[in-house]
Design a protein around this motif. Structure first.
Motif, PDB file in Angstrom:
ATOM      1  N   LEU A 143       0.837  -1.207   0.000  1.00 52.32           N
ATOM      2  CA  LEU A 143       0.000   0.000   0.000  1.00 52.32           C
ATOM      3  C   LEU A 143       0.867   1.250   0.000  1.00 52.32           C
ATOM      4  O   LEU A 143       0.610   2.201  -0.761  1.00 52.32           O
ATOM      5  CB  LEU A 143      -0.933   0.004   1.214  1.00 52.32           C
ATOM      6  CG  LEU A 143      -1.800   1.260   1.390  1.00 52.32           C
ATOM      7  CD1 LEU A 143      -2.683   1.504   0.170  1.00 52.32           C
ATOM      8  CD2 LEU A 143      -2.648   1.153   2.658  1.00 52.32           C
ATOM      9  N   ALA A 144       1.911   1.255   0.817  1.00 50.29           N
ATOM     10  CA  ALA A 144       2.816   2.415   0.872  1.00 50.29           C
ATOM     11  C   ALA A 144       3.495   2.639  -0.473  1.00 50.29           C
ATOM     12  O   ALA A 144       3.624   3.783  -0.939  1.00 50.29           O
ATOM     13  CB  ALA A 144       3.861   2.209   1.972  1.00 50.29           C
ATOM     14  N   ARG A 145       3.921   1.560  -1.119  1.00 49.51           N
ATOM     15  CA  ARG A 145       4.557   1.675  -2.439  1.00 49.51           C
ATOM     16  C   ARG A 145       3.582   2.239  -3.467  1.00 49.51           C
ATOM     17  O   ARG A 145       3.950   3.075  -4.310  1.00 49.51           O
ATOM     18  CB  ARG A 145       5.064   0.312  -2.891  1.00 49.51           C
ATOM     19  CG  ARG A 145       6.329  -0.166  -2.195  1.00 49.51           C
ATOM     20  CD  ARG A 145       6.678  -1.587  -2.606  1.00 49.51           C
ATOM     21  NE  ARG A 145       6.682  -1.722  -4.054  1.00 49.51           N
ATOM     22  CZ  ARG A 145       6.309  -2.821  -4.694  1.00 49.51           C
ATOM     23  NH1 ARG A 145       5.870  -3.870  -4.019  1.00 49.51           N
ATOM     24  NH2 ARG A 145       6.349  -2.871  -6.007  1.00 49.51           N
ATOM     25  N   ALA A 146       2.327   1.782  -3.402  1.00 50.90           N
ATOM     26  CA  ALA A 146       1.307   2.285  -4.330  1.00 50.90           C
ATOM     27  C   ALA A 146       1.050   3.765  -4.088  1.00 50.90           C
ATOM     28  O   ALA A 146       0.933   4.558  -5.037  1.00 50.90           O
ATOM     29  CB  ALA A 146       0.015   1.490  -4.172  1.00 50.90           C
ATOM     30  N   GLN A 147       0.995   4.158  -2.825  1.00 53.34           N
ATOM     31  CA  GLN A 147       0.769   5.563  -2.483  1.00 53.34           C
ATOM     32  C   GLN A 147       1.964   6.416  -2.886  1.00 53.34           C
ATOM     33  O   GLN A 147       1.789   7.545  -3.371  1.00 53.34           O
ATOM     34  CB  GLN A 147       0.484   5.684  -0.983  1.00 53.34           C
ATOM     35  CG  GLN A 147      -0.866   5.092  -0.582  1.00 53.34           C
ATOM     36  CD  GLN A 147      -0.996   4.852   0.910  1.00 53.34           C
ATOM     37  OE1 GLN A 147      -0.010   4.597   1.600  1.00 53.34           O
ATOM     38  NE2 GLN A 147      -2.216   4.937   1.418  1.00 53.34           N
ATOM     39  N   LEU A 148       3.159   5.880  -2.718  1.00 53.64           N
ATOM     40  CA  LEU A 148       4.369   6.588  -3.148  1.00 53.64           C
ATOM     41  C   LEU A 148       4.342   6.802  -4.658  1.00 53.64           C
ATOM     42  O   LEU A 148       4.613   7.911  -5.141  1.00 53.64           O
ATOM     43  CB  LEU A 148       5.607   5.779  -2.756  1.00 53.64           C
ATOM     44  CG  LEU A 148       6.955   6.217  -3.347  1.00 53.64           C
ATOM     45  CD1 LEU A 148       7.308   7.629  -2.903  1.00 53.64           C
ATOM     46  CD2 LEU A 148       8.059   5.234  -2.946  1.00 53.64           C
TER      47      LEU A 148
END
Length: 291
Positions: A85-90
């Protein structure tokens, strides 16, 4: 693509449907609530998370965020899902939200290298270079042979213009992964900036034996031209590189790629060559940047 919505509603139906069992018409019915097997939900969440990761790879970041959140709703204690999720948001430039996701992951288990690497990547994009360096060092403390972490550390040191430590980090990256051409390429950027053009040329030739990429091509073209303007190879390489990626005509893109001021200025001189006029005009029109 909206396949994840179908999965989401299917799961909702499974979780909320009452299956009524009626033995005989004269008897009162007894509702039985179906409770799905926890392992099934966990397996489903991991599958959805992997799909989200694939969406990130292909640039469908909004869809990836939705899928990752769905996966987490099924399995909130899975640290990898929070990292996805963090990678997608980044990737979608939702940096504050990405940091929140990383904090949630840290609360589950702070001893995961990719967690600190992702955190550093977010901090780099936020311009918090020293915070990123701190996160990279935590990553390397857990996993000493992490070539990507050394590469990111080299980039951070290069932004700080700490060329000695940047070279050291890129060298460590290539010791772990000898054909890590991006790390080798960035060593060339440093040597050119330090005035060692011949060393930079040797490095970029080495890179091109590993990977025929437009960046080492255009960098080598600039370096050759800066030594000998009559060099025919430099014109040939420049034409190839700009046809492959017109963005390298733009200084904004060059800065994104961490080019130093000397390489940028030398590039301006090369791009003034009349033999490159046609390809430069085309690159200027097709680049997503403007000079």
């Amino acid at each position: 693509m909206k396949n994840y919505k179908k999965i989401y509603w299917l799961i909702c139906i499974i979780l909320n449907t009452n299956l009524f069992v009626i033995n005989k018409p004269s008897h009162a019915y007894i509702p039985n609530i179906y409770s799905p097997n926890p392992k099934v939900l966990i397996d489903t969440s991991i599958g959805i998370g992997l799909t989200a990761s694939e969406y990130i790879k292909y640039g469908q970041t909004k869809e990836a965020i939705g899928l990752a959140k769905l996966a987490i709703s099924l399995n909130p204690k899975e640290i990898e899902l929070w990292i996805i999720l963090a990678r997608a948001q980044l990737s979608n430039n939702k940096l504050e939200e990405a940091l929140i996701s990383i904090e949630r992951a840290k609360n589950i288990n702070p001893n995961i290298p990719i967690l600190w690497f992702t955190k550093a990547s977010i901090e780099m994009q936020m311009g918090e270079i020293q915070l990123a360096i701190n996160s990279i060092n935590k990553c390397l403390k857990i996993e000493k042979k992490n070539s990507n972490a050394y590469f990111l550390l080299g980039n951070a040191k290069l932004i700080q213009k700490n060329h000695t430590e940047a070279l050291d980090a890129f060298t460590k990256a290539t010791k772990v992964k000898p054909n890590f051409w991006q790390a080798i390429n960035n060593k060339g950027l440093i040597y050119f900036e330090l005035g060692n053009k011949k060393q930079a040329i040797q490095i970029w030739r080495k890179v091109l034996k590993i990977k025929s990429d437009p960046e080492p091509k255009i960098a080598l073209a600039i370096a050759l031209y800066s030594i000998e303007p009559a060099n025919k190879e430099s014109i040939k390489l420049a034409k190839e590189a700009l046809q492959e990626n017109p963005n390298y005509f733009s200084q904004a893109h060059q800065k994104e790629q961490l080019w130093g001021e000397k390489l940028q200025e030398a590039g301006k001189t090369l791009f003034k060559n009349p033999k490159l006029k046609a390809v430069i005009n085309k690159a200027s029109a097709n680049s997503r940047f403007t000079n």
